[in-house]
Design an enzyme around this catalytic site. Structure first.
Site, PDB file in Angstrom:
ATOM      1  N   HIS A 126     -16.579  -5.868 -15.655  1.00 20.11           N
ATOM      2  CA  HIS A 126     -17.827  -6.186 -15.043  1.00 20.11           C
ATOM      3  C   HIS A 126     -17.911  -5.510 -13.713  1.00 20.11           C
ATOM      4  CE1 HIS A 126     -21.221  -8.735 -13.241  1.00 20.11           C
ATOM      5  NE2 HIS A 126     -21.387  -9.062 -14.603  1.00 20.11           N
ATOM      6  N   ASP A 203     -10.156 -11.854 -13.505  1.00 21.62           N
ATOM      7  CA  ASP A 203     -11.442 -12.312 -13.819  1.00 21.62           C
ATOM      8  C   ASP A 203     -11.606 -13.087 -14.854  1.00 21.62           C
ATOM      9  OD1 ASP A 203     -14.046 -12.356 -14.483  1.00 21.62           O
ATOM     10  OD2 ASP A 203     -14.619 -10.398 -14.063  1.00 21.62           O
ATOM     11  N   GLN A 206     -15.344 -15.117 -18.441  1.00 23.26           N
ATOM     12  CA  GLN A 206     -15.482 -15.349 -19.751  1.00 23.26           C
ATOM     13  C   GLN A 206     -14.675 -16.124 -20.591  1.00 23.26           C
ATOM     14  OE1 GLN A 206     -18.416 -14.764 -21.327  1.00 23.26           O
ATOM     15  NE2 GLN A 206     -19.280 -13.477 -19.647  1.00 23.26           N
ATOM     16  N   LYS A 229     -20.949 -20.314 -16.394  1.00 23.12           N
ATOM     17  CA  LYS A 229     -20.581 -19.814 -17.707  1.00 23.12           C
ATOM     18  C   LYS A 229     -19.458 -20.819 -18.489  1.00 23.12           C
ATOM     19  CE  LYS A 229     -20.654 -15.136 -16.510  1.00 23.12           C
ATOM     20  NZ  LYS A 229     -21.601 -14.456 -16.862  1.00 23.12           N
ATOM     21  N   CYS A 367     -24.014  -5.042 -16.872  1.00 26.62           N
ATOM     22  CA  CYS A 367     -23.120  -4.691 -15.540  1.00 26.62           C
ATOM     23  C   CYS A 367     -21.788  -4.084 -15.958  1.00 26.62           C
ATOM     24  CB  CYS A 367     -23.146  -6.041 -14.996  1.00 26.62           C
ATOM     25  SG  CYS A 367     -24.569  -6.813 -14.445  1.00 26.62           S
TER      26      CYS A 367
HETATM   27  N1  PLP Z   1     -16.981 -10.808 -14.818  1.00 31.47           N
HETATM   28  C1  PLP Z   1     -17.410 -11.104 -15.987  1.00 31.47           C
HETATM   29  C2  PLP Z   1     -16.475 -10.582 -17.006  1.00 31.47           C
HETATM   30  C3  PLP Z   1     -18.787 -11.569 -16.302  1.00 31.47           C
HETATM   31  O1  PLP Z   1     -19.107 -11.898 -17.465  1.00 31.47           O
HETATM   32  C4  PLP Z   1     -19.697 -11.878 -15.218  1.00 31.47           C
HETATM   33  C5  PLP Z   1     -21.057 -12.545 -15.483  1.00 31.47           C
HETATM   34  O2  PLP Z   1     -21.484 -11.994 -16.283  1.00 31.47           O
HETATM   35  C6  PLP Z   1     -19.236 -11.754 -13.754  1.00 31.47           C
HETATM   36  C7  PLP Z   1     -17.779 -11.352 -13.805  1.00 31.47           C
HETATM   37  C8  PLP Z   1     -19.864 -11.961 -12.722  1.00 31.47           C
HETATM   38  O3  PLP Z   1     -20.038 -13.494 -12.676  1.00 31.47           O
HETATM   39  P1  PLP Z   1     -21.381 -14.003 -11.670  1.00 31.47           P
HETATM   40  O4  PLP Z   1     -22.561 -13.122 -11.776  1.00 31.47           O
HETATM   41  O5  PLP Z   1     -21.417 -15.521 -12.023  1.00 31.47           O
HETATM   42  O6  PLP Z   1     -20.619 -14.032 -10.280  1.00 31.47           O
END
Ligand code: PLP
Length: 409
Positions: A126, A203, A206, A229, A367
């Site tokens: 992401h 990260d 998910q 999430k 993203c």
């Molecule tokens: N990493 C992953 C795999 C994600 O799915 C997301 C959000 O969609 C993020 C990072 C970023 O999360 P946040 O927008 O809550 O900071």
């Protein structure tokens, strides 16, 4: 109805959002990878906090100040247990996954990265786990490399290994792709990174709602996730970091609460974790996250995993049977996320038709522009499943996609 379906039919009733209609249709919410809906217990806990416990934390010399501080610190303790951290002090509260990566990139990276060093990510990250590393790398003269993804959406392990070297100082990867659904082998990748002396950031955005994470067993150095999430509130996130590493890191932001002593000339800093929490924190966010963890623990990750895999299998089979539909990401180990396109139709048009049918999905690049470039597409339609979805939601999705195909192709 099977036993597991009965359990989750009752879980579904805990989500008030699902009682509403959208465009006159029953809502099939299939966008949990973007954010999960909130159960009544989380909503109630936040309301209770705002109604009766509102006070600032760590500073009030009065009863409510103690109540709020206790609720906030008890949430930190809960998160530490939830992730399997050794100490509560290893948990830092931030705004979300993105801020968590930025904290580590700036605070750890700012101190430990040097010119010529390498940061290894993957092609399926992401933007939240790409851009912060690029920014620090640019400042320092370090380089960001990305391990390749195979056609079925799995990480190309050979390429990952080939890109690891003595120059690699940080390996930052997702536990689950928000597009392909691919789950990575967190323990193996961490071990490989440690063999070349690199630190590891996972990260976990998910993965936390899908499976039990044990940061001690994985042995990662950092793990970040967002409460929203995991059935919790927006604006609340977590950074787990090994204590000995956090102790050697400088603050990321300055202000109140993160100090030991301030004079006009100089400031000394508070201990971990407060050193990384400048200013008034998102107290009700932490309190809501506590309730969200209670919620998933009440259901149990074994149940959650079995049920979500059942939904994933059924939805994949039914979607695959639709002509002209291509699924992106068919790794054997994947979370409840299906990205797809209808050949010849734009993902946004498909998304709009689904919305009109009451089916909430996400359509776009999610993203993950480097991943879209890898597959040579501008975007996908993404359906993601969670504990409150059921077989009817899958049927609504399939029916709406069939309709979209008839309208667009
Ligand atoms: N990493 C992953 C795999 C994600 O799915 C997301 C959000 O969609 C993020 C990072 C970023 O999360 P946040 O927008 O809550 O900071």
């Amino acid at each position: 109805m099977s036993n597991i379906d009965k359990i989750f039919a009752s879980v579904r009733n805990e989500f008030p959002a699902l009682t509403q209609k959208v465009h006159g249709k029953k809502l099939a919410y299939l966008d949990s990878a973007a954010t999960t809906l909130k159960p009544q217990s989380v909503i109630d806990r936040i309301t209770q906090f705002y109604s009766f416990e509102t006070s600032n934390v760590h500073r009030g010399a009065h009863y409510l100040g103690d109540v709020a501080t206790q609720a906030f610190e008890s949430a930190r303790h809960k998160v530490a247990e939830f992730l399997g951290a050794r100490q509560t002090e290893e948990i830092i509260f931030v705004r979300g996954t993105t801020e968590g990566v930025n904290l580590v990139a700036n605070s750890w990276g700012g101190t430990h990265l040097k010119e010529g060093d390498e940061i290894l990510i993957t092609e399926m990250e992401h933007h939240g786990n790409i851009v912060p590393w690029q920014m620090v790398a640019e400042r320092i003269g370090a380089k960001v490399l990305a391990a390749k993804i195979l056609d079925n959406g799995e990480l190309d392990l050979e390429d990952f290994k080939a890109k690891l070297s003595k120059k690699t100082k940080m390996v930052a990867f997702t536990a689950c792709s928000n597009v392909l659904g691919t789950n990575t082998d967190m323990t193996l990748l961490t071990k490989l990174a440690h063999e070349v002396g690199a630190k590891v950031l996972i990260d976990g955005a998910q993965i936390v709602s899908q499976t039990k994470v044990d940061v001690k067993a994985i042995d990662c150095d950092f793990f970040v996730f967002s409460a929203h999430k995991l059935f919790g509130p927006f604006g609340q996130g977590v950074v787990y970091g090994k204590r000995e590493i956090l102790d050697g890191m400088s603050p990321y932001q300055g202000g109140g609460s993160m100090i030991a002593k301030v004079t006009v000339e100089k400031t000394t800093y508070n201990d971990v974790p407060f050193r990384f929490e400048a200013g008034t924190p998102h107290v009700e966010g932490a309190v809501g996250l506590h309730a969200a963890i209670d919620f998933v623990e009440r259901i149990g990750f074994e149940n959650i995993h079995s049920y979500e895999m059942e939904l994933l299998k059924e939805a994949t089979a039914k979607l695959q049977a639709i002509p002209d539909l291509r699924i992106f990401g068919t790794a054997p180990n994947k979370g409840p996320i299906i990205s797809f396109n209808l050949k010849g139709a734009h993902h946004s048009d498909v998304g709009q038709i689904l919305d009109q049918e009451g089916v909430a999905v996400r359509a776009g690049h999610h993203c993950t522009q480097p991943l879209m470039a890898r597959f040579g597409i501008p975007g996908t339609v993404r359906a993601s499943f969670s504990v409150y979805n059921n077989h009817e939601d899958i049927d609504a999705l399939v029916k709406a996609v069939v309709k979209a195909r008839e309208m667009l192709l």
